[in-house]
Design a protein around this motif. Structure first.
Motif, mmCIF file in Angstrom:
data_model
loop_
_atom_site.group_PDB
_atom_site.id
_atom_site.type_symbol
_atom_site.label_atom_id
_atom_site.label_comp_id
_atom_site.label_asym_id
_atom_site.label_seq_id
_atom_site.Cartn_x
_atom_site.Cartn_y
_atom_site.Cartn_z
ATOM 1 N N PRO A 778 83.019 66.639 -82.778
ATOM 2 C CA PRO A 778 83.805 66.785 -84.012
ATOM 3 C C PRO A 778 83.599 68.161 -84.647
ATOM 4 O O PRO A 778 82.462 68.649 -84.749
ATOM 5 C CB PRO A 778 83.250 65.671 -84.904
ATOM 6 C CG PRO A 778 82.808 64.615 -83.937
ATOM 7 C CD PRO A 778 82.271 65.369 -82.748
ATOM 8 N N SER A 779 84.713 68.802 -85.014
ATOM 9 C CA SER A 779 84.725 70.145 -85.625
ATOM 10 C C SER A 779 84.269 71.246 -84.670
ATOM 11 O O SER A 779 84.060 72.382 -85.082
ATOM 12 C CB SER A 779 83.856 70.198 -86.897
ATOM 13 O OG SER A 779 84.284 69.212 -87.811
ATOM 14 N N GLY A 780 84.103 70.921 -83.389
ATOM 15 C CA GLY A 780 83.790 71.935 -82.385
ATOM 16 C C GLY A 780 82.519 72.692 -82.686
ATOM 17 O O GLY A 780 81.535 72.124 -83.170
ATOM 18 N N ASN A 781 82.531 74.010 -82.418
ATOM 19 C CA ASN A 781 81.326 74.823 -82.607
ATOM 20 C C ASN A 781 80.891 74.913 -84.064
ATOM 21 O O ASN A 781 79.765 75.294 -84.364
ATOM 22 C CB ASN A 781 81.547 76.236 -82.056
ATOM 23 C CG ASN A 781 81.494 76.242 -80.535
ATOM 24 O OD1 ASN A 781 80.969 75.298 -79.943
ATOM 25 N ND2 ASN A 781 82.036 77.268 -79.910
ATOM 26 N N LYS A 782 81.806 74.602 -84.990
ATOM 27 C CA LYS A 782 81.451 74.679 -86.414
ATOM 28 C C LYS A 782 80.622 73.461 -86.854
ATOM 29 O O LYS A 782 79.922 73.497 -87.845
ATOM 30 C CB LYS A 782 82.721 74.755 -87.274
ATOM 31 C CG LYS A 782 83.528 76.030 -87.059
ATOM 32 C CD LYS A 782 84.843 75.943 -87.818
ATOM 33 C CE LYS A 782 85.751 77.102 -87.431
ATOM 34 N NZ LYS A 782 87.134 76.868 -87.870
ATOM 35 N N GLY A 783 80.771 72.362 -86.110
ATOM 36 C CA GLY A 783 80.089 71.123 -86.510
ATOM 37 C C GLY A 783 78.663 71.078 -86.001
ATOM 38 O O GLY A 783 78.247 71.878 -85.157
ATOM 39 N N PRO A 784 77.853 70.127 -86.532
ATOM 40 C CA PRO A 784 76.467 69.983 -86.041
ATOM 41 C C PRO A 784 76.455 69.563 -84.572
ATOM 42 O O PRO A 784 77.399 68.925 -84.096
ATOM 43 C CB PRO A 784 75.890 68.878 -86.940
ATOM 44 C CG PRO A 784 77.074 68.139 -87.480
ATOM 45 C CD PRO A 784 78.208 69.124 -87.550
ATOM 46 N N VAL A 785 75.378 69.921 -83.857
ATOM 47 C CA VAL A 785 75.335 69.621 -82.418
ATOM 48 C C VAL A 785 75.167 68.124 -82.158
ATOM 49 O O VAL A 785 75.519 67.642 -81.088
ATOM 50 C CB VAL A 785 74.213 70.414 -81.691
ATOM 51 C CG1 VAL A 785 74.560 71.878 -81.581
ATOM 52 C CG2 VAL A 785 72.870 70.198 -82.346
ATOM 53 N N ALA A 786 74.596 67.390 -83.122
ATOM 54 C CA ALA A 786 74.470 65.938 -82.973
ATOM 55 C C ALA A 786 75.291 65.277 -84.086
ATOM 56 O O ALA A 786 75.301 65.754 -85.226
ATOM 57 C CB ALA A 786 73.010 65.516 -83.077
ATOM 58 N N THR A 787 75.981 64.199 -83.759
ATOM 59 C CA THR A 787 76.906 63.575 -84.707
ATOM 60 C C THR A 787 76.516 62.121 -84.939
ATOM 61 O O THR A 787 76.325 61.369 -83.973
ATOM 62 C CB THR A 787 78.350 63.629 -84.144
ATOM 63 O OG1 THR A 787 78.665 64.961 -83.775
ATOM 64 C CG2 THR A 787 79.360 63.121 -85.159
ATOM 65 N N HIS A 788 76.434 61.735 -86.224
ATOM 66 C CA HIS A 788 76.162 60.331 -86.544
ATOM 67 C C HIS A 788 77.383 59.500 -86.129
ATOM 68 O O HIS A 788 78.517 59.934 -86.306
ATOM 69 C CB HIS A 788 75.886 60.173 -88.044
ATOM 70 C CG HIS A 788 75.335 58.827 -88.402
ATOM 71 N ND1 HIS A 788 76.113 57.691 -88.427
ATOM 72 C CD2 HIS A 788 74.061 58.429 -88.725
ATOM 73 C CE1 HIS A 788 75.359 56.651 -88.761
ATOM 74 N NE2 HIS A 788 74.106 57.076 -88.939
#
Length: 987
Positions: A778-788
């Motif tokens: 989610p959100s690609g490189n802008k998002g956190p590397v781990a997603t809840h």
């Protein structure tokens, strides 16, 4: 054919099963039969219904057939009257009547093309069903079945050709001398090639035709218009024969064996064809013409054409270039023989070791070599030619009997495989139930009994095949002088090296002399040098045959430089020619694999396992090997290194199996993906444990890795990156981890993911495990590397773009906590199933494809991913179909091939579906082989000849120009379907 007793009445069925065919599931079989009896009743076929409700051998046979073959069951339900007619006629009598009915259709008043197509399809479907029924019952032998199938193809082709000729006459395009006998004087020549020409068609075979015309024929009014006219007629013929309608298809029709298919019209003038064959024809085309037979159209003109071609096909003397070409054909037919046991599951009955092609190939090569001098060796059919070879003393009567017996046994196996679902496949099933099904269809008690006989058959063919080539007239003069002592080049040795195919013989001499000086660890002992000296002639000959001899030898030299010791390897290569040939192929055709064994010589040890080619590298096999390899490994860094060693070795061994033809491209894709699942999963476990030592655990903490892209669809290649999304969950009230250095949950899982990225992608002394790509999160490189998981859910349902949902159609949980993986899988399925505006999805997919085309134009036709009509088009079609609910069947399939198979009829008709699946199979075969062999892009003008051979073997095509034409035609067809299905208004 057994005669039927005169006392039989119209209430007695005229097929008496002679084989014991048992169902897989007796209860299901009885249900199938009862349901079919109900269908017969509904259709008013009372005597058939009564017969089916009775008990007896015939009823048990039919129940078993319906249980074993979906094709037979569905065919009977569509046309139950087929079985009812067997009260009045035997199968042979009915087949004769079908032939008479087909031949009459073109002469009916007012017959139009659509009506012809419908009638041919229904009659062909009936004949096809009856031929299978006779085969399964034992009424017909495999030899009877191939003759009946070939006759059926002749009849269908003739009916279509007669209709087209009369139609052209009616429109004034042709002036037929006798419209009631339209082919005579028409000048339209249709040669059946391959199995059709030899009267050896298999059950679900396509038919190979080559089409010519004689511009001087009486029917042709304007010779200058003739090329366009006959090309148009041929195009219509293909449509009549192979377009899939609600009534099925007649025969898939292939025109690729014509001269220079990439640049010639579908129908070629006779003189142009003769000129081509005499000036530019290649030896594979000579071999193909052995089986050529006029099957429809102007038979007399076809016979005259073949007579003109005789001096080209049957040469009085074999020149050395032709002999080299025969060797080249042999290389294409068979990659690597004699290496360990043969696998039964997944074995290719046609092209695999000990298969049908080995018998056919030996016969054809002997015909090419000696047919010019011995006219009796000019027959089209395989088995009669074995007899002729035995009569002339080229093979023993025992070899003839064994090969004939095994040829028909293997043809029976091939028919059974194809009768299950009327699919043009030659691969035995990989699962237990599938193999059991084939065993029962062939009258065996179980899969073990069948496997034993099948393996013995392959071994017998392989044994005779090897002996035949040893006993065949010597095709080479042996290796000449080879002297590498002293420091001056020996002139005879330079000459020998040139003869063997080396371009720079002086450099080669220098390299080999360096071996003898003991400059490498592998050649330091006197015994090792002695073994290598004995091996050198065989090595040079093997490298010479790669047709990139200098490159191959220089790569072998690099390999040798890295070897810790040499005696064992040199002894092994000396005693195992198959392994030597495999090594030569790797060095000459597969720079990527050569690089792997040069950097890591220990991976070559895996080739010493005699079971290598017989064991399928499935998930269970790889998991067991990995567990054994990691056993007693405790230290974190050691685990990561051992994972790298294991993955490198297994990638290499999966690649070798693909190279050797032991597995196909689809199986290789699954194996590469299973390997990634297991090793990335093991890396995650190691990272979690190591991270917890310092930072403790989060209450209720769970992690799941979602495989995306080619990993998700289980289509990884040897050189693929791995696309992942890491998802996590934890207890609602968890505030931080419980270790010495506690962290908040989001920080904890992000840091742990970064550790995982380093564990997998950071180079160590043992290299890199995989290059990871997390840009699909989610959100690609802008998002956190781990997603809840909750953030993932919210993002996908509220913010994700269409392209992100398209990517999600291939998503598959590959590792992590089992309960979270199950939740993620259910969540992905729910997101994919959300209602969508189909027009919006289609438009956005189309615009995205156009953007990719504009920003990343394809390098050339061989840029299979990016080329218009290439892999991206197929993937987009599959993904749009999934998102818009245009998929049949239960369950979500992430694989592109399976998705294309399951496209809903309302979205893509049967013909389009078949075209897309065939294209995907072709692209996958080429992509897997090129990614395995090459480190960079595929350069059309710099293809290692060995790689060309491997691509031709993988696609079962005779020549590179034919492959190129087929690729061009396929990509055009896919692009047309893409435009149609996604309703494009292209620039």
């Amino acid at each position: 054919m057994k005669t039927v007793a005169a006392s039989k009445t119209a209430t007695e069925w005229l097929l008496e099963p002679l084989t014991n065919v048992a169902p897989l599931d007796p209860e299901r079989a009885q249900r199938e039969l009862a349901e079919f009896a109900g269908v017969a009743k509904e259709e008013g076929l009372d005597r058939l219904a009564a017969f089916l409700e009775a008990k007896g051998v015939a009823q048990s046979f039919l129940a078993a057939v319906f249980d074993l073959s979906a094709f037979m069951r569905d065919s009977a339900r569509r046309q139950p009257e087929i079985l009812d007619r067997l009260f009045d006629q035997t199968i042979e009598q009915r087949l004769v009547d079908i032939g008479i009915a087909m031949a009459a259709i073109p002469f009916e008043d007012g017959i139009v093309e659509n009506a012809l197509m419908m009638r041919l399809r229904r009659l062909k479907a009936e004949a096809h069903f009856l031929i299978a029924l006779a085969d399964l019952s034992g009424e017909a032998s495999a030899a009877d079945s191939v003759r009946r199938l070939s006759d059926l193809a002749d009849l269908c082709t003739s009916a279509a050709v007669n209709f087209l000729l009369r139609d052209a006459h009616g429109q004034g395009k042709l002036k037929l001398p006798d419209p009631e006998n339209p082919t005579v004087g028409s000048g339209w020549i249709l040669l059946g090639m391959g199995k059709l020409g030899a009267h050896e068609l298999n059950f679900s075979s396509d038919i190979d035709l080559v089409v010519f015309f004689d511009p001087e024929a009486p029917a042709i009014a304007d010779p200058y218009e003739a090329t366009e006219l006959f090309a148009r007629l041929t195009r219509r013929l293909v449509r009549i024969m192979q377009d899939r309608t609600e009534h099925g298809y007649v025969f898939r029709t292939d025109l690729r064996l014509r001269p220079d298919p990439g640049s010639t019209p579908l129908a070629i003038p006779v003189l142009a064809a003769l000129h081509y064959y005499e000036s530019r024809g290649q030896n594979w085309e000579r071999a193909a013409m052995i089986k050529a037979r006029p099957v429809a159209g102007d038979i007399a003109a076809g016979e005259a054409f073949l007579k003109e071609l005789q001096p080209y096909v049957w040469r009085k003397y074999m020149d050395y270039a032709a002999i080299a070409d025969v060797h080249s054909i042999k290389r294409q037919i068979h990659a690597h023989k004699g290496h360990g046991e043969v696998a039964v599951k997944g074995h290719n009955v046609k092209l695999g070791r000990g298969g049908i092609r080995e018998i056919e190939f030996f016969v054809q090569t002997q015909q090419l070599i000696a047919g010019g001098r011995f006219p009796e060796l000019r027959g089209r059919a395989t088995v009669p030619m074995l007899t002729q070879l035995a009569l002339r003393g080229w093979i023993t009567p025992e070899a003839r009997d064994a090969l004939e017996r095994q040829y028909w046994f293997l043809r029976s196996v091939e028919h059974a495989i194809q009768m299950v679902a009327d699919e043009q496949t030659h691969m035995l099933p990989e699962d237990d139930e599938g193999l059991q099904r084939i065993a029962h269809m062939l009258g065996f008690a179980d899969a073990d009994a069948f496997s034993k006989v099948f393996r013995a058959s392959l071994q017998e063919v392989e044994r005779h095949y090897a002996a035949l080539f040893e006993a065949a007239p010597e095709l080479s003069s042996g290796v000449g002088n080879l002297v590498f002592t002293g420091d001056v080049d020996d002139p005879d040795t330079l000459h020998t090296l040139r003869q063997l195919g080396f371009q720079r013989p002086s450099d080669i001499c220098r390299v080999i002399r360096s071996w003898h000086f003991g400059r490498y660890r592998a050649t330091q002992s006197a015994e090792a040098r002695e073994r290598l000296t004995e091996l050198t002639p065989a090595l040079l000959e093997a490298f010479g045959k790669t047709r990139r001899a200098d490159e191959a030898l220089m790569r072998f030299d690099e390999f040798l430089a890295g070897l810790p010791a040499g005696i064992q390897l040199f002894s092994l290569l000396q005693s195992n020619p198959a392994l030597l040939k495999l090594l030569a192929t790797i060095m000459g055709a597969a720079p990527r694999l050569a690089g792997i064994i040069t950097r890591r010589p220990h991976v070559f040890d895996g080739l010493l396992d005699p079971a290598l080619l017989s064991e399928l590298p499935d998930r269970a096999y790889l998991a067991a090997r990995l567990a054994a390899f990691l056993e007693s490994t405790r230290l974190y860094e050691e685990v990561l290194d051992r994972l790298r060693i294991f993955a490198a070795e297994q990638k290499f061994l999966i690649g070798v199996r693909l190279l050797a033809g032991a597995i196909d491209a689809a199986r290789a894709g699954k194996a590469f993906s299973d390997l990634a699942d297991l090793t990335v999963g093991a890396a995650l476990e190691a990272v979690e444990a190591e991270f917890a030592r310092r930072h403790g655990k989060i209450a209720g903490g769970r992690v799941a890795i979602l495989g995306m892209g080619k990993l998700g669809s289980r289509e990884l290649t040897a050189g693929s990156d791995v696309d992942l999304i890491l998802l996590y969950d934890h207890s609602e009230n968890a505030e931080e981890s419980d270790g010495d250095k506690p962290m908040a949950p989001s920080h904890y899982f992000s840091r742990m993911t970064q550790r995982l990225i380093a564990a997998v992608s950071a180079p160590t002394a043992e290299g890199v495990l995989y290059e990871l790509d997390l840009r699909l999160r989610p959100s690609g490189n802008k998002g956190p590397v781990a997603t809840h998981i909750d953030s993932f859910r919210k993002y996908q349902r509220g913010e994700a773009w269409t392209w992100e949902h398209m990517a999600l159609t291939r998503a598959r949980p590959i590792a992590g906590d089992a309960s979270l993986c199950t939740e993620v899988e259910a969540e992905v399925a729910a997101i994919i199933a959300l209602p969508r505006d189909a027009a919006k999805v289609t438009t956005e997919a189309r615009e995205m494809r156009q953007m990719i085309e504009d920003e990343k134009p394809p390098h050339d036709l061989w840029d299979i991913k990016l080329v218009p009509g290439g892999l991206i088009d197929l993937e987009f079609i599959a993904q749009v179909a999934v998102l818009t609910g245009q998929i049949e069947g239960n369950g979500h399939a992430t694989g592109t091939a399976e998705t294309l198979h399951r496209l809903a009829p309302g979205f893509a008709d049967a013909q389009v579906r078949q075209d897309l699946v065939d294209a995907y199979v072709l692209y996958q075969a080429i992509t897997q082989m090129t990614r395995l062999c090459l480190t960079g892009a595929f350069e059309r003008n710099d293809v290692p000849p060995g790689l060309s051979d491997l691509l031709l073997a993988a696609t079962d095509l005779p020549d590179f120009s034919v492959l190129e034409a087929h690729l061009k035609e396929t990509s055009q067809k896919v692009r047309d379907h893409f435009d149609l299905l996604l309703r494009a208004k292209r620039k």
